[in-house]
Design a protein around this motif. Structure first.
Motif, PDB file in Angstrom:
ATOM      1  N   UNK A  59      20.959  30.697  77.027  1.00 21.54           N
ATOM      2  CA  UNK A  59      19.846  30.789  76.081  1.00 21.54           C
ATOM      3  C   UNK A  59      19.299  32.212  75.925  1.00 21.54           C
ATOM      4  N   UNK A  60      19.301  32.982  77.009  1.00 25.60           N
ATOM      5  CA  UNK A  60      18.845  34.366  76.910  1.00 25.60           C
ATOM      6  C   UNK A  60      19.798  35.184  76.045  1.00 25.60           C
ATOM      7  N   UNK A  61      21.092  34.966  76.214  1.00 28.81           N
ATOM      8  CA  UNK A  61      22.084  35.665  75.383  1.00 28.81           C
ATOM      9  C   UNK A  61      21.949  35.269  73.917  1.00 28.81           C
ATOM     10  N   UNK A  62      21.796  33.990  73.664  1.00 33.52           N
ATOM     11  CA  UNK A  62      21.628  33.507  72.282  1.00 33.52           C
ATOM     12  C   UNK A  62      20.408  34.159  71.647  1.00 33.52           C
ATOM     13  N   UNK A  63      19.314  34.213  72.388  1.00 36.46           N
ATOM     14  CA  UNK A  63      18.091  34.827  71.879  1.00 36.46           C
ATOM     15  C   UNK A  63      18.320  36.294  71.532  1.00 36.46           C
ATOM     16  N   UNK A  64      18.967  36.995  72.417  1.00 40.47           N
ATOM     17  CA  UNK A  64      19.240  38.410  72.188  1.00 40.47           C
ATOM     18  C   UNK A  64      20.162  38.621  70.987  1.00 40.47           C
ATOM     19  N   UNK A  65      21.233  37.850  70.925  1.00 43.68           N
ATOM     20  CA  UNK A  65      22.196  37.986  69.834  1.00 43.68           C
ATOM     21  C   UNK A  65      21.594  37.574  68.491  1.00 43.68           C
ATOM     22  N   UNK A  66      20.659  36.651  68.509  1.00 44.74           N
ATOM     23  CA  UNK A  66      20.020  36.198  67.274  1.00 44.74           C
ATOM     24  C   UNK A  66      19.139  37.272  66.652  1.00 44.74           C
ATOM     25  N   UNK A  67      18.721  38.223  67.458  1.00 43.40           N
ATOM     26  CA  UNK A  67      17.825  39.273  66.976  1.00 43.40           C
ATOM     27  C   UNK A  67      18.555  40.494  66.426  1.00 43.40           C
ATOM     28  N   UNK A  68      19.874  40.484  66.455  1.00 43.98           N
ATOM     29  CA  UNK A  68      20.618  41.640  65.950  1.00 43.98           C
ATOM     30  C   UNK A  68      20.254  41.863  64.486  1.00 43.98           C
ATOM     31  N   UNK A  69      19.862  43.080  64.201  1.00 39.99           N
ATOM     32  CA  UNK A  69      19.434  43.438  62.846  1.00 39.99           C
ATOM     33  C   UNK A  69      17.958  43.221  62.623  1.00 39.99           C
ATOM     34  N   UNK A  70      17.270  42.639  63.587  1.00 43.57           N
ATOM     35  CA  UNK A  70      15.838  42.384  63.442  1.00 43.57           C
ATOM     36  C   UNK A  70      15.096  42.746  64.726  1.00 43.57           C
TER      37      UNK A  70
END
Length: 104
Positions: A59-70
């Motif tokens: 979940x921490x990785x998903x959160x981090x990857x979801x923020x790419x570009x933002x």
């Protein structure tokens, strides 16, 4: 299932794009380092992190990857979707607050 395979499955299910294995391993390593830092856990060769917090890594990785570009976004609204990040880092406070520091 190992962490890399779990992360790839989660990314695929969320249609978050494709990333190289090397990049995903970097994200996993950063999440583990954050958990260890918050936990005050000293990694060992045979135990790189406290296994009881393994459920937080993907979940921490998903959160981090979801923020790419933002990165650093504090508010955003478009087509009825509202985004605002409540922490200064890559990981939400709700995940980090689940980590109980060791007493030293």
């Amino acid at each position: 299932m190992n962490l890399l395979a779990s992360l790839k499955t989660a990314l695929s299910a969320r249609d978050l794009g494709t990333f190289t294995d090397e990049y995903l391993m970097l994200e996993i390593d950063q999440a583990i380092a954050t958990i260890n830092r918050c936990r005050r856990f000293t990694p060992k060769d045979n135990k790189p992190y406290d296994i009881k917090y393994e459920y937080l890594i993907v979940p921490m990785c998903i959160s981090s990857l979801s923020k790419i570009g933002a990165e650093g976004q504090t508010s955003h609204s478009e087509n009825g979707v509202l985004r605002n990040y409540d922490s200064g880092g890559d990981y939400p406070k709700a995940l980090l607050q689940q980590i109980v520091p060791l007493v030293k």
